[in-house]
Design a protein around this motif. Structure first.
Motif, short mmCIF file in Angstrom:
data_model
loop_
_atom_site.label_atom_id
_atom_site.label_comp_id
_atom_site.label_asym_id
_atom_site.label_seq_id
_atom_site.Cartn_x
_atom_site.Cartn_y
_atom_site.Cartn_z
N GLN A 249 17.31 3.18 -44.06
CA GLN A 249 17.56 4.63 -43.19
C GLN A 249 16.55 5.70 -43.26
O GLN A 249 16.00 6.11 -42.35
CB GLN A 249 19.05 5.11 -43.38
N ARG B 22 31.97 3.54 -31.00
CA ARG B 22 33.09 2.83 -30.85
C ARG B 22 34.19 3.06 -29.79
O ARG B 22 35.29 2.99 -29.78
CB ARG B 22 33.96 2.75 -32.44
N PHE C 5 21.37 -10.16 -36.40
CA PHE C 5 22.15 -8.94 -36.07
C PHE C 5 21.43 -7.73 -35.43
O PHE C 5 21.64 -7.29 -34.72
CB PHE C 5 23.19 -8.54 -37.27
N GLN C 6 20.45 -7.46 -36.57
CA GLN C 6 19.78 -6.37 -36.07
C GLN C 6 18.71 -6.53 -34.67
O GLN C 6 18.48 -5.76 -34.03
CB GLN C 6 18.80 -5.81 -37.07
N ASP D 84 20.91 -6.15 -31.80
CA ASP D 84 21.35 -4.78 -31.77
C ASP D 84 20.05 -4.16 -31.20
O ASP D 84 20.36 -3.10 -30.21
CB ASP D 84 21.70 -4.16 -32.96
N HIS E 223 31.04 0.73 -44.56
CA HIS E 223 30.20 0.77 -43.17
C HIS E 223 30.33 2.06 -42.25
O HIS E 223 29.65 2.26 -41.62
CB HIS E 223 30.73 -0.78 -42.36
N THR F 207 20.16 -2.73 -42.24
CA THR F 207 21.35 -3.61 -41.91
C THR F 207 21.63 -4.75 -42.63
O THR F 207 22.81 -5.13 -42.64
CB THR F 207 21.04 -4.01 -40.45
N TYR G 231 31.62 4.92 -42.96
CA TYR G 231 30.74 6.27 -43.38
C TYR G 231 29.39 6.31 -42.83
O TYR G 231 28.82 7.15 -42.35
CB TYR G 231 30.67 6.00 -44.95
N SER G 232 28.72 5.00 -42.88
CA SER G 232 27.26 5.02 -42.63
C SER G 232 27.10 5.25 -41.07
O SER G 232 25.99 6.01 -40.50
CB SER G 232 26.69 3.48 -42.99
N ARG H 109 31.94 -7.22 -41.07
CA ARG H 109 31.57 -7.71 -42.25
C ARG H 109 32.49 -7.90 -43.20
O ARG H 109 32.62 -8.96 -43.94
CB ARG H 109 31.01 -6.21 -42.69
N GLY I 229 35.84 -1.26 -33.66
CA GLY I 229 34.89 -1.89 -34.40
C GLY I 229 35.28 -3.47 -34.58
O GLY I 229 36.24 -3.92 -34.56
N LYS I 230 34.16 -4.09 -34.54
CA LYS I 230 34.36 -5.56 -34.54
C LYS I 230 34.90 -6.09 -35.89
O LYS I 230 34.95 -7.27 -36.00
CB LYS I 230 32.95 -6.12 -34.23
N HIS J 280 27.58 9.10 -40.47
CA HIS J 280 26.39 9.89 -40.98
C HIS J 280 25.20 9.67 -40.03
O HIS J 280 24.35 10.52 -39.58
CB HIS J 280 26.09 9.51 -42.60
N ASP J 281 25.13 8.24 -39.67
CA ASP J 281 23.89 8.06 -38.65
C ASP J 281 24.04 8.90 -37.44
O ASP J 281 23.12 9.23 -36.78
CB ASP J 281 23.96 6.42 -38.33
C1 GRG Z 1 23.39 7.05 -42.87
C2 GRG Z 1 22.68 5.88 -45.25
C3 GRG Z 1 23.06 5.90 -43.65
C4 GRG Z 1 22.85 4.73 -42.91
C5 GRG Z 1 22.94 4.56 -41.47
C6 GRG Z 1 24.39 2.00 -39.98
C7 GRG Z 1 23.12 2.59 -40.03
C8 GRG Z 1 22.55 3.04 -41.29
C9 GRG Z 1 22.61 2.98 -38.92
C10 GRG Z 1 23.18 2.65 -37.75
C11 GRG Z 1 22.18 2.48 -36.85
C12 GRG Z 1 22.38 1.23 -36.14
C13 GRG Z 1 22.97 1.14 -35.01
C14 GRG Z 1 21.86 0.04 -36.72
C15 GRG Z 1 22.25 -0.99 -36.01
C16 GRG Z 1 23.09 -1.97 -36.84
C17 GRG Z 1 24.19 -1.70 -36.89
C18 GRG Z 1 24.92 -1.04 -38.29
C19 GRG Z 1 25.34 -1.44 -35.85
C20 GRG Z 1 26.62 -1.00 -35.86
O1 GRG Z 1 27.55 -2.10 -36.47
P1 GRG Z 1 28.51 -2.84 -35.57
O2 GRG Z 1 27.89 -3.34 -34.24
O3 GRG Z 1 29.40 -1.66 -35.15
O4 GRG Z 1 28.93 -4.06 -36.65
P2 GRG Z 1 31.24 -1.68 -35.21
O5 GRG Z 1 31.45 -0.52 -34.63
O6 GRG Z 1 31.42 -3.08 -34.31
O7 GRG Z 1 31.52 -1.85 -36.72
#
Ligand code: GRG
Length: 302
Positions: free
Chosen positions: A159, A100, A219-220, A223, A81, A183, A83-84, A51, A47-48, A87-88
């Motif tokens: 979400q 990751r 960021f979003q 992504d 983060h 995000t 956790y999210s 945050r 993970g980067k 669950h996602d």
């Molecule tokens: C399950 C309540 C709940 C929420 C989930 C995080 C999320 C909300 C959804 C993930 C879907 C997604 C890929 C969203 C895009 C933005 C995001 C959170 C990417 C992942 O974050 P990075 O790129 O990941 O910072 P690393 O692995 O580098 O920490």
């Protein structure tokens, strides 16, 4: 454009410190052996650490000293983060097998244990915000900020909209709200946590939170774009997963998404330059975070 040397230097210093903190401390707070393994597996999978780095960069920008208590509260956000992400990825949500660059939690530990690993990380994040030597006033502000950012007025709400409106194209105004919740809210809190712990002057709060929101939206969008132009090997997670989802490329096409990304980045950079001129702080480090977005024009034709 390559990564700004200021960001590269900051990252080379603090990314290992965040990893070490998580490695040394997470295991101490989990009693059950398998749960401990599952929580550590996802948090330490890589993970980067974007945050917590934003929190630390905000503290540095304000000239605040980094203490062990601030480090603990900063790393709490990475627990939440993670956790999210767990669950996602669950079968009941996106049902993804890779995250990751590693198998997802449910692929290794099963859906029940993965759900609990997420639950554990969510709860422990708040424990780490409170179980430290920061002042009570600071802790209350951090808990207030993170609960609003992560909960039903922030990420969980985003979400929920993401799931509810799958296969239903939202207009740009509503897509922006969805992205801000899903995000943007945690990224907003990342900077807010630095402002709270660094006791920022009142006049700096709004402009720096505006920077956070600009970064969060960029960021979003980025992504969303990577899901179209990126590769699984590069990103360590499946790509091409967003068909039917509310994303910038699905709404505006790839070129439209790139245009929006560049507009947001220009706006964010100009805002920080403005703040640099008008205040006593050096916004260069925060500005360097925009170089995380590698806008490769060769991909624009697709
Ligand atoms: C399950 C309540 C709940 C929420 C989930 C995080 C999320 C909300 C959804 C993930 C879907 C997604 C890929 C969203 C895009 C933005 C995001 C959170 C990417 C992942 O974050 P990075 O790129 O990941 O910072 P690393 O692995 O580098 O920490």
């Amino acid at each position: 454009m390559s990564k700004d040397p200021r960001l590269a230097k900051f990252e080379s210093m603090y990314h290992p410190k965040i990893n070490q903190y998580l490695k040394d401390n997470l295991k101490k707070d989990v009693d059950q052996k398998t749960l401990n393994q599952a929580m550590n597996f996802s948090v330490l999978a890589g993970g980067k650490r974007l945050r917590p780095m934003l929190t630390l960069a905000t503290l540095k920008t304000l000239g605040a000293k980094l203490t062990p208590a601030k480090m603990k509260a900063t790393c709490a956000l990475e627990l939440l983060h993670t956790y999210s992400l767990i669950h996602d990825d669950l079968p009941a949500m996106d049902d993804d097998g890779l995250r990751r660059h590693k198998p997802t939690s449910h692929a290794v530990f099963g859906a029940g244990m993965a759900t609990l690993a997420g639950d554990g990380l969510l709860t422990l994040a708040f424990q780490w915000l409170v179980d430290n030597s920061l002042s009570v006033d600071t802790k209350v502000k951090l808990v207030d900020g993170l609960s609003k950012a992560a909960g039903p007025s922030g990420m969980v709400s985003g979400q929920a909209s993401d799931i509810e409106f799958e296969d239903h194209q939202l207009p740009l105004s509503r897509l922006k709200v969805l992205h801000r919740h899903k995000t943007g809210a945690l990224i907003h809190y990342a900077v807010q946590a630095g402002l709270i712990m660094g006791h920022a002057k009142k006049e700096l709060v709004k402009p720096l939170l505006r920077f956070a929101d600009c970064f969060g939206l960029a960021f979003q969008i980025y992504d969303d774009i990577l899901d179209v132009v990126g590769s699984e090997v590069e990103l360590g997670k499946p790509v091409g997963q967003d068909s039917g989802k509310n994303t910038y490329p699905n709404l505006l096409g790839l070129v439209g998404a790139y245009d929006q990304l560049e507009a947001v980045l220009d706006h964010g950079r100009r805002d920080l330059d403005d703040l640099n001129r008008k205040s006593s702080i050096d916004t260069g480090l925060l500005k360097s975070f925009f170089s995380y977005f590698q806008v490769k024009r060769r991909n624009r034709r697709r």
